[in-house]
Design an enzyme around this catalytic site. Structure first.
Site, mmCIF file in Angstrom:
data_model
loop_
_atom_site.group_PDB
_atom_site.id
_atom_site.type_symbol
_atom_site.label_atom_id
_atom_site.label_comp_id
_atom_site.label_asym_id
_atom_site.label_seq_id
_atom_site.Cartn_x
_atom_site.Cartn_y
_atom_site.Cartn_z
ATOM 1 N N ARG A 52 0.894 -1.109 -0.151
ATOM 2 C CA ARG A 52 0.104 0.132 0.015
ATOM 3 C C ARG A 52 0.898 1.056 0.067
ATOM 4 N NH1 ARG A 52 -1.805 1.632 4.744
ATOM 5 N NH2 ARG A 52 -2.604 -0.236 4.737
ATOM 6 N N TYR A 104 -16.817 15.784 -15.554
ATOM 7 C CA TYR A 104 -16.597 14.839 -15.168
ATOM 8 C C TYR A 104 -18.174 14.677 -14.441
ATOM 9 C CZ TYR A 104 -16.081 9.960 -14.966
ATOM 10 O OH TYR A 104 -16.630 8.126 -14.453
ATOM 11 N N ASP A 176 -7.608 18.715 -15.009
ATOM 12 C CA ASP A 176 -8.447 17.310 -14.675
ATOM 13 C C ASP A 176 -7.429 17.404 -16.219
ATOM 14 O OD1 ASP A 176 -9.286 15.190 -15.659
ATOM 15 O OD2 ASP A 176 -10.985 14.990 -14.445
ATOM 16 N N LYS A 201 -8.682 6.311 -19.256
ATOM 17 C CA LYS A 201 -9.546 6.566 -20.911
ATOM 18 C C LYS A 201 -8.066 6.240 -21.224
ATOM 19 C CE LYS A 201 -12.814 7.101 -18.083
ATOM 20 N NZ LYS A 201 -12.856 8.824 -17.686
HETATM 21 C C1 PLP Z 1 -13.801 8.772 -16.420
HETATM 22 C C2 PLP Z 1 -13.353 10.151 -15.553
HETATM 23 C C3 PLP Z 1 -12.830 10.462 -14.477
HETATM 24 C C4 PLP Z 1 -13.225 9.624 -13.439
HETATM 25 O O1 PLP Z 1 -12.263 8.337 -13.828
HETATM 26 P P1 PLP Z 1 -12.470 7.151 -12.717
HETATM 27 O O2 PLP Z 1 -11.625 6.557 -13.196
HETATM 28 O O3 PLP Z 1 -13.579 7.441 -13.649
HETATM 29 O O4 PLP Z 1 -13.052 6.758 -11.505
HETATM 30 C C5 PLP Z 1 -11.912 12.082 -14.416
HETATM 31 N N1 PLP Z 1 -12.350 13.393 -15.070
HETATM 32 C C6 PLP Z 1 -12.372 13.080 -16.545
HETATM 33 C C7 PLP Z 1 -12.344 13.979 -17.266
HETATM 34 C C8 PLP Z 1 -13.181 11.952 -16.963
HETATM 35 O O5 PLP Z 1 -13.451 11.376 -18.028
#
Ligand code: PLP
Length: 391
Positions: A52, A104, A176, A201
């Site tokens: 961890r 998101y 982000d 992604k």
């Molecule tokens: C999918 C996504 C998230 C969240 O990520 P997870 O891996 O699904 O928890 C945050 N920001 C954006 C722009 C996303 O597309």
């Protein structure tokens, strides 16, 4: 060690953070599944005691992430939402965050339903106007949270302009960067404190891992996040770290192909009679086009558009597609299509969605790296089905 700061993006994607295993010579990073590590004597170890707190496969992944984003530190998490939540745990009750209003859905939910319970408040606003951001800052504001390109409307906000505001007011700016990826945009180089990604992604790129990462060159903030990563424990598994490390190797190549396909599809959609408007930052008439050109190397692989005919047309369109899967998420080699109002953005209240422009005919495409001619043929089948449903 090679001098990583002198190497190009595609070289770093393949080599950064990784060197042949000193024991076996294995060229590919081993998946170290062990939860614990033997110590020569109490407290005497070479950096790993419990997975961890730290794991060799995760270390390699974090090294590669940091090199690609040009960050001193990368801290990996078990999901993008885990990265976001852990970052917000650096705040305390009474603190305030200025947040983009088109973001998101899961990030909205963390602000609206999770950290609110602990006394962290948020103001949501349109960040494509930096003046609005400056005027929303209060004495108790500690952070600005932005997403550009935004989801699902692909709005563009000026990272450098908002970073200026953050610096003047001594705030943390978190960007982000999931939609752009470090291949196309580097928030830290534009003045942001943190770059946050859902590695689920494009970074992984094969839709078979859920993961996240926070990156910064601020040593004190990195130390806090490292402490929280270990204390809260929202860490990725070694196997998932390995898969993302493998996916990262082709990030540059994949992004070039995503962009080429998305550009072609967006231009084609722009002249389609059943399309009301196309949202793609690469189109000259997109309101954020000039800023996108300034801060991004290319406009990305996501395209949204308003289909005429509302929900019945949109539903028929999505059901008719055979190459595009009707699915949430994005950034994989395979193309996906979805309906934000019903799917990814259902957690955003209906009145907010309407005010933002997330209408019943809005569809979001994640353009994969298949042959673009095949993708266009598939979308044509969708348009034909939409026409039948609307008539
Ligand atoms: C999918 C996504 C998230 C969240 O990520 P997870 O891996 O699904 O928890 C945050 N920001 C954006 C722009 C996303 O597309």
């Amino acid at each position: 060690m090679h001098q990583e700061n002198k190497l190009g993006f595609d070289t770093l994607a393949i080599h950064a953070g990784q060197k042949p295993d000193p024991v076996s010579g294995a060229v590919m990073t081993p998946i170290v599944l062990s939860s614990t590590f033997a110590q020569e004597g109490p407290g005497a170890h070479n950096g790993f005691d419990y997975s961890r707190a730290g794991n060799p496969t995760r270390d390699a992944l974090e090294g590669c992430f940091a090199a690609l984003e040009g960050a001193k530190h990368a801290i990996a998490f078990g999901s993008g939402c885990a990265a976001t939540t852990t970052i917000l745990l650096t705040l305390k009750s009474g603190d305030h965050v200025v947040v983009g209003d088109d973001l998101y859905g899961g990030t909205f939910r963390i602000f609206d339903k999770v950290v609110k319970q602990f006394g962290v408040s948020a103001t949501f606003l349109d960040m494509s106007d930096p003046a609005k951001v400056a005027s929303a800052v209060r004495p108790e504001t500690k952070m600005i949270w932005m997403e550009t390109p935004s989801n699902p409307l692909l709005k563009i906000s000026d990272i450098a302009a908002i970073a200026d505001i953050a610096k003047k007011k001594n705030l943390i700016l978190a960007v982000d960067n999931t939609f752009a990826t470090p291949a196309l945009q580097n928030p830290l180089a534009l003045g942001a404190t943190l770059a946050v990604h859902s590695s689920t992604k494009y970074l992984n790129g094969h839709s078979d891992v859920v993961g996240g990462v926070a990156m910064t060159s601020d040593d004190a903030l990195a130390e806090k996040l490292r402490f929280l990563q270990k204390s809260v424990g929202a860490v990725p598994s070694p196997f998932d770290c390995y898969l993302v490390l493998r996916g990262l190797k082709t990030l540059g190549v994949r992004m070039r192909q995503h962009v080429e396909g998305a550009r072609a599809i967006a231009e084609w959609l722009a002249s389609h009679p059943q399309v009301e408007r196309v949202l793609y930052p690469g189109l000259a008439k997109h309101p954020g086009h000039a800023i996108a050109q300034k801060q991004m190397r290319a406009p990305g692989g996501m395209v949204s558009f308003d289909l005429r005919g509302g929900i019945p047309a949109a539903t028929a369109f999505l059901k008719a597609l055979t190459i595009f899967a009707c699915a949430e998420s994005l950034g994989g080699v395979e193309s996906l299509a979805e309906h934000p109002a019903i799917m990814t953005h259902a957690s955003v209240p209906a009145e907010n969605r309407r005010a933002l422009g997330i209408g019943d005919g809005l569809l979001r495409l994640s353009i994969g790296i298949e042959d673009v001619g095949d993708l266009r043929t598939d979308l044509e089948v969708g348009f034909a089905a939409a026409k039948r449903a609307a008539s």
